[in-house]
Enzyme design. Structure first.
Site, PDB file in Angstrom:
ATOM      1  N   ARG A 154      -0.602  -1.616  -7.050  1.00 28.13           N
ATOM      2  CA  ARG A 154      -0.924  -2.723  -6.128  1.00 28.13           C
ATOM      3  C   ARG A 154      -1.940  -3.658  -6.783  1.00 28.13           C
ATOM      4  O   ARG A 154      -1.800  -4.880  -6.720  1.00 28.13           O
ATOM      5  CB  ARG A 154      -1.469  -2.151  -4.822  1.00 28.13           C
TER       6      ARG A 154
ATOM      7  N   ARG B  90       0.845  -1.192   0.000  1.00 30.72           N
ATOM      8  CA  ARG B  90       0.000   0.000   0.000  1.00 30.72           C
ATOM      9  C   ARG B  90       0.887   1.251   0.000  1.00 30.72           C
ATOM     10  O   ARG B  90       2.059   1.214   0.399  1.00 30.72           O
ATOM     11  CB  ARG B  90      -0.901   0.022   1.230  1.00 30.72           C
TER      12      ARG B  90
ATOM     13  N   TYR C  47     -10.153  -9.973  -7.175  1.00 33.42           N
ATOM     14  CA  TYR C  47      -9.201 -10.195  -8.263  1.00 33.42           C
ATOM     15  C   TYR C  47      -9.544 -11.429  -9.089  1.00 33.42           C
ATOM     16  O   TYR C  47      -9.042 -11.580 -10.194  1.00 33.42           O
ATOM     17  CB  TYR C  47      -7.777 -10.284  -7.708  1.00 33.42           C
TER      18      TYR C  47
ATOM     19  N   LYS D  31      -2.369  -2.582   7.802  1.00 30.37           N
ATOM     20  CA  LYS D  31      -3.520  -2.145   8.581  1.00 30.37           C
ATOM     21  C   LYS D  31      -3.599  -2.938   9.883  1.00 30.37           C
ATOM     22  O   LYS D  31      -3.269  -4.111   9.929  1.00 30.37           O
ATOM     23  CB  LYS D  31      -4.805  -2.341   7.768  1.00 30.37           C
TER      24      LYS D  31
ATOM     25  N   HIS E 132      -4.356  -8.913   3.284  1.00 32.30           N
ATOM     26  CA  HIS E 132      -5.797  -8.836   3.502  1.00 32.30           C
ATOM     27  C   HIS E 132      -6.186  -9.716   4.689  1.00 32.30           C
ATOM     28  O   HIS E 132      -5.771 -10.873   4.779  1.00 32.30           O
ATOM     29  CB  HIS E 132      -6.566  -9.311   2.263  1.00 32.30           C
TER      30      HIS E 132
ATOM     31  N   HIS F 275      -2.188   2.923  -5.907  1.00 33.25           N
ATOM     32  CA  HIS F 275      -3.003   1.726  -5.686  1.00 33.25           C
ATOM     33  C   HIS F 275      -3.198   0.932  -6.975  1.00 33.25           C
ATOM     34  O   HIS F 275      -3.431  -0.279  -6.936  1.00 33.25           O
ATOM     35  CB  HIS F 275      -4.357   2.123  -5.096  1.00 33.25           C
TER      36      HIS F 275
END
Length: 306
Positions: free
Chosen positions: A252, A156, A284, A179, A275, A249
């Site tokens: 990414r 990210r 995806y 995150k 994730h 992004h």
């Protein structure tokens, strides 16, 4: 750190104090990023303009419905409205746990239905074109290293700008903090490693003896910002004649799409992207299907148009 005075200067103390407490809670206890904390604060303050309350105890579901109507009249996107609703729901739940509110008035309000657009990505040839620039200039060498990391590791933007020198590990690995303050280690590809070695050489010339720990620096010898990375990406996209909107992004997304197309390993892509839920990574698979559908349309005799 957020400036707590920025809240109290705009709203009455009985309202602002709870916002301050909530932002402190999500920053310290939930360990959300500073960018997310600022966004939460911004959404709450924006919602206040439409709620017309003097105290949070006055807040009702009718106030929320009125706010939604005003947001729609202002032609805010469904995504923005739902984000504001989600932030308010979390904020009110926080006040319920602190026994300041007896119930959460946002809990009964459903989010607006919205379509989920597929993330934009570049194909392999477009990515090669973007990253094919050669330069001996300080900024260009730095930029190439940043872009090779974004695409080569799928990190990210905030993870990129947050990298320190010590995050480059032995064994051609890089450590990133994602995150929820979760750490993951990613392999460095050959091109990313070459670009990084060139940049580290230039960085040493710029700061031969410094305690500046940031991996990527601006011209002012400070940690590069998210906005600066976007501006440099815009610059090089135009230089490489890619006249389309490209964000960090996008790189990414391109990484995830290309790895999934080659490996069909959804779990592996999930781990690389950091994730928490597999459902986030499954977007995806739709991109992969689109790619396969294009091949079918171009190659299958029953699909070809006469």
């Amino acid at each position: 750190m957020l400036d707590d005075l920025s809240v109290t200067q705009k709203v009455p103390p009985q309202i602002g104090s709870w916002i301050i407490d909530f932002i402190h809670h999500i920053r310290v206890e939930r360990q959300l990023s500073e960018l997310t904390c600022k966004n939460y604060q911004r959404q709450i303050l924006s919602a206040l303009n439409d709620l017309n309350i003097n105290n949070w105890t006055e807040l009702s579901s009718d106030h929320i419905k009125m706010m939604l109507m005003r947001c729609s009249k202002a032609k805010l996107s469904t995504r923005t409205i739902n984000l504001r609703l989600s932030v308010l729901r979390n904020f009110c739940e926080f006040m319920v746990t602190k026994e300041y509110l007896s119930n959460n008035p946002v809990a009964v309000i459903q989010a607006l239905k919205q379509s989920k657009p597929l993330p934009k990505q570049l194909n392999v040839d477009e990515m090669s074109s973007l990253l094919s620039f050669d330069t001996t200039e300080f900024l260009g060498i730095r930029d190439k290293a940043m872009f090779e990391l974004l695409y080569g590791c799928g990190i990210r933007l905030s993870e990129l700008t947050g990298l320190d020198l010590c995050d480059l590990l032995a064994g051609d690995e890089v450590k990133v903090i994602g995150k929820g303050n979760k750490e993951r280690r990613l392999p460095l590809g050959r091109q990313a490693k070459i670009a990084l070695e060139l940049w580290l050489s230039e960085r040493d010339k710029l700061l031969p003896s410094s305690d500046q720990k940031a991996l990527f620096l601006s011209k002012r010898k400070t940690r590069i910002s998210n906005r600066q990375v976007q501006n440099r990406l815009d610059h090089w996209a135009k230089q490489q004649t890619l006249y389309q909107q490209i964000s960090p992004h996008t790189l990414r997304h391109s990484f995830a799409t290309h790895v999934l197309e080659s490996s069909n390993d959804l779990r592996g892509v999930q781990e690389l992207l950091g994730h928490a839920n597999l459902s986030t990574t499954q977007i995806y698979t739709h991109l992969n299907f689109q790619h396969l559908a294009q091949i079918y349309d171009q190659a299958h005799p029953r699909a070809k148009k006469k």
